[in-house]
Write an enzyme that holds these catalytic residues in place. Structure first.
Site, mmCIF file in Angstrom:
data_model
loop_
_atom_site.group_PDB
_atom_site.id
_atom_site.type_symbol
_atom_site.label_atom_id
_atom_site.label_comp_id
_atom_site.label_asym_id
_atom_site.label_seq_id
_atom_site.Cartn_x
_atom_site.Cartn_y
_atom_site.Cartn_z
ATOM 1 N N VAL A 104 -13.014 -25.052 33.363
ATOM 2 C CA VAL A 104 -13.643 -25.108 34.697
ATOM 3 C C VAL A 104 -13.413 -26.448 35.386
ATOM 4 C CG1 VAL A 104 -15.401 -23.398 34.073
ATOM 5 C CG2 VAL A 104 -15.950 -25.851 33.934
ATOM 6 N N ASN B 160 -21.813 -21.234 34.233
ATOM 7 C CA ASN B 160 -22.736 -21.699 33.197
ATOM 8 C C ASN B 160 -22.166 -22.845 32.350
ATOM 9 O OD1 ASN B 160 -24.966 -21.187 31.053
ATOM 10 N ND2 ASN B 160 -23.049 -20.800 29.927
ATOM 11 N N TYR C 41 -24.931 -36.367 34.307
ATOM 12 C CA TYR C 41 -25.366 -34.981 34.088
ATOM 13 C C TYR C 41 -26.486 -34.612 35.066
ATOM 14 C CZ TYR C 41 -27.316 -31.009 31.354
ATOM 15 O OH TYR C 41 -27.802 -29.784 30.928
HETATM 16 P P1 NAD Z 1 -23.272 -24.809 24.937
HETATM 17 O O1 NAD Z 1 -22.689 -26.142 24.652
HETATM 18 O O2 NAD Z 1 -23.301 -23.775 23.877
HETATM 19 O O3 NAD Z 1 -22.575 -24.157 26.216
HETATM 20 C C1 NAD Z 1 -21.702 -24.843 27.062
HETATM 21 C C2 NAD Z 1 -20.443 -24.018 27.185
HETATM 22 O O4 NAD Z 1 -19.584 -24.618 28.161
HETATM 23 C C3 NAD Z 1 -19.646 -23.954 25.868
HETATM 24 O O5 NAD Z 1 -19.310 -22.603 25.593
HETATM 25 C C4 NAD Z 1 -18.414 -24.785 26.169
HETATM 26 O O6 NAD Z 1 -17.259 -24.348 25.468
HETATM 27 C C5 NAD Z 1 -18.265 -24.568 27.668
HETATM 28 N N1 NAD Z 1 -17.447 -25.612 28.292
HETATM 29 C C6 NAD Z 1 -17.525 -26.951 28.108
HETATM 30 N N2 NAD Z 1 -16.564 -27.561 28.812
HETATM 31 C C7 NAD Z 1 -15.864 -26.583 29.467
HETATM 32 C C8 NAD Z 1 -14.761 -26.585 30.335
HETATM 33 N N3 NAD Z 1 -14.151 -27.720 30.711
HETATM 34 N N4 NAD Z 1 -14.320 -25.395 30.807
HETATM 35 C C9 NAD Z 1 -14.919 -24.251 30.456
HETATM 36 N N5 NAD Z 1 -15.961 -24.174 29.617
HETATM 37 C C10 NAD Z 1 -16.429 -25.352 29.127
HETATM 38 O O7 NAD Z 1 -24.756 -25.103 25.423
HETATM 39 P P2 NAD Z 1 -25.748 -24.263 26.352
HETATM 40 O O8 NAD Z 1 -27.054 -24.918 26.201
HETATM 41 O O9 NAD Z 1 -25.637 -22.793 26.130
HETATM 42 O O10 NAD Z 1 -25.219 -24.625 27.801
HETATM 43 C C11 NAD Z 1 -25.084 -23.660 28.823
HETATM 44 C C12 NAD Z 1 -25.582 -24.258 30.116
HETATM 45 O O11 NAD Z 1 -26.988 -24.500 30.021
HETATM 46 C C13 NAD Z 1 -24.972 -25.596 30.497
HETATM 47 O O12 NAD Z 1 -24.750 -25.624 31.887
HETATM 48 C C14 NAD Z 1 -26.046 -26.590 30.115
HETATM 49 O O13 NAD Z 1 -25.939 -27.818 30.809
HETATM 50 C C15 NAD Z 1 -27.259 -25.798 30.513
HETATM 51 N N6 NAD Z 1 -28.537 -26.247 30.006
HETATM 52 C C16 NAD Z 1 -28.833 -26.146 28.680
HETATM 53 C C17 NAD Z 1 -30.085 -26.548 28.230
HETATM 54 C C18 NAD Z 1 -30.478 -26.434 26.783
HETATM 55 O O14 NAD Z 1 -31.579 -26.857 26.440
HETATM 56 N N7 NAD Z 1 -29.639 -25.876 25.913
HETATM 57 C C19 NAD Z 1 -31.020 -27.070 29.114
HETATM 58 C C20 NAD Z 1 -30.685 -27.170 30.457
HETATM 59 C C21 NAD Z 1 -29.443 -26.746 30.879
#
Ligand code: NAD
Length: 257
Positions: free
Chosen positions: A66, A92, A158
Site C-alpha cells: 500500500v 486496514n 503513527y
Molecule cells: P497486523 O500487524 O496484524 O496488521 C497489519 C497488516 O498490515 C499486516 O497484515 C501487514 O502485513 C500489513 N502491512 C504492513 N505494511 C504493509 C504494506 N506496505 N502494504 C500492505 N500491507 C502492509 O496488526 P492489526 O492490529 O491487525 O492492524 C490492523 C490495523 O489496525 C492497522 O491499521 C493498525 O494500525 C490498526 N490498529 C490496531 C490496533 C491494535 O490494538 N491491534 C489498535 C488501533 C489500530
C-alpha cells in the site's frame, strides 16, 4: 441481518489480525473477498483464503504494497477484472514503529505516513471510479485511538497518520455521499494482534494483558470485535452512517486520564 450476499470486498492487511478476522466475517455474511497481502511480513494468507473458501465464498489473494501507488492500482484492477465491481474497500494495512520524536527523521516519518495515511488514500482513490459507476459503495479505514483520541508517546508519526484518517473520512464522506458512497473509519482500542504483540514497537503480551485486567469490559480486545463493527458498517443497513469514526475500545477511553 447485515447481509453481504455476493458483495465484493477488498481488504488490505488481510493476512493477519483485524484484516484477517474481517475477511472471515465478511465471507460468513456472504461476501467474496479480495485479500491484499504483503508477503515480506510473513503472515500466512493461505489460512485466510481457505477459511473464506470454507464459508462457500470466493477468495482472491493479491500481493500488495500500500506504500506504492502502482501496486494499489493493480489491486483494484485485479479485483475488477475478476469480479466486475467493488462494493466494499477496507483500507486496514498499517505499520507501527516506535521512534522517539528527537530521532524522527524524514525517512521514518515518510515511511509511516506513506503506508498508514497515504496508503488509505491510495486504496480509496483506486476504487472510487468503479463505485461511482456502480452507484454506490462502502469505503472503510482502520484508524486508532492513538491520534484521534489519545496520545501515544514515541509514535507521533503513527498518531498523525491515524488522526489524518479521521479528517480524510469526514471530507470524503461529504464529497461522495451524493454518489451513494459512504466513508467511515473504526478506531480500535487495544486488540490482540501481531501489531500489539510486538513488544519493541507496541505493548507486547504483558501490556495487552494488563489492559484486559483494567479496562471497563475487563477483557482484551479481539480482532473479531473489530470485524463485527466493520460488518455493520459494510452492510446496506449502515447506509445512513457516513463520515464517522467509530470508537471500539472496550471502554478504555472512558477511564484513561
Ligand atoms: P497486523 O500487524 O496484524 O496488521 C497489519 C497488516 O498490515 C499486516 O497484515 C501487514 O502485513 C500489513 N502491512 C504492513 N505494511 C504493509 C504494506 N506496505 N502494504 C500492505 N500491507 C502492509 O496488526 P492489526 O492490529 O491487525 O492492524 C490492523 C490495523 O489496525 C492497522 O491499521 C493498525 O494500525 C490498526 N490498529 C490496531 C490496533 C491494535 O490494538 N491491534 C489498535 C488501533 C489500530
Amino acid at each position: 441481518m447485515f447481509a453481504l450476499t455476493d458483495k465484493i470486498a477488498v481488504i488490505t492487511g488481510a493476512a493477519s489480525g483485524i484484516g484477517a478476522a474481517t475477511a472471515r466475517r465478511f465471507a460468513h455474511a456472504g461476501a467474496h473477498v479480495v485479500l491484499a497481502a504483503y508477503s515480506p511480513d510473513g503472515h500466512d494468507v493461505d489460512r485466510v483464503r481457505a477459511d473464506v473458501a470454507a464459508a462457500g465464498r470466493q477468495a482472491m489473494v493479491v500481493e500488495t504494497d500500500v506504500g506504492q501507488t502502482p501496486s494499489v492500482d493493480a489491486l483494484a484492477a485485479a479485483a475488477l477484472a475478476r469480479f466486475g465491481r467493488i462494493d466494499i474497500a477496507l483500507a486496514n494495512a498499517a505499520i507501527a514503529r516506535r521512534k522517539p520524536s528527537l530521532e524522527l527523521d524524514d525517512r521514518s516519518w515518510e515511511q509511516t505516513l506513506g503506508i498508514d495515511l497515504q496508503g488509505v488514500w491510495r486504496l480509496f482513490r483506486a476504487v472510487l471510479p468503479a463505485m461511482r459507476d456502480a452507484g454506490g459503495g462502502r469505503l472503510l479505514a482502520t484508524a486508532s485511538t492513538a491520534g484521534p483520541f489519545e496520545a501515544w508517546e514515541a509514535h507521533v508519526h503513527y498518531s498523525a497518520a491515524k488522526a489524518g484518517i479521521v479528517g480524510m473520512v469526514r471530507s470524503l464522506a461529504a464529497e461522495v455521499g451524493p454518489l451513494g458512497i459512504t466513508v467511515n473509519a473504526i478506531a480500535p482500542g487495544i486488540i490482540e494482534t501481531p501489531q500489539t504483540l510486538d513488544s519493541v514497537n507496541s505493548l507486547g503480551a504483558g501490556g495487552i494483558a494488563e489492559t484486559g485486567r483494567t479496562q471497563p469490559v475487563r477483557r482484551i480486545g479481539k480482532p473479531e470485535d473489530i470485524a463485527a463493527a466493520y460488518h455493520f458498517l459494510a452492510s446496506d443497513d449502515a447506509s445512513f452512517v457516513t463520515g464517522h469514526t467509530l470508537l471500539v475500545d472496550g471502554g478504555r477511553m472512558l477511564i484513561r486520564g
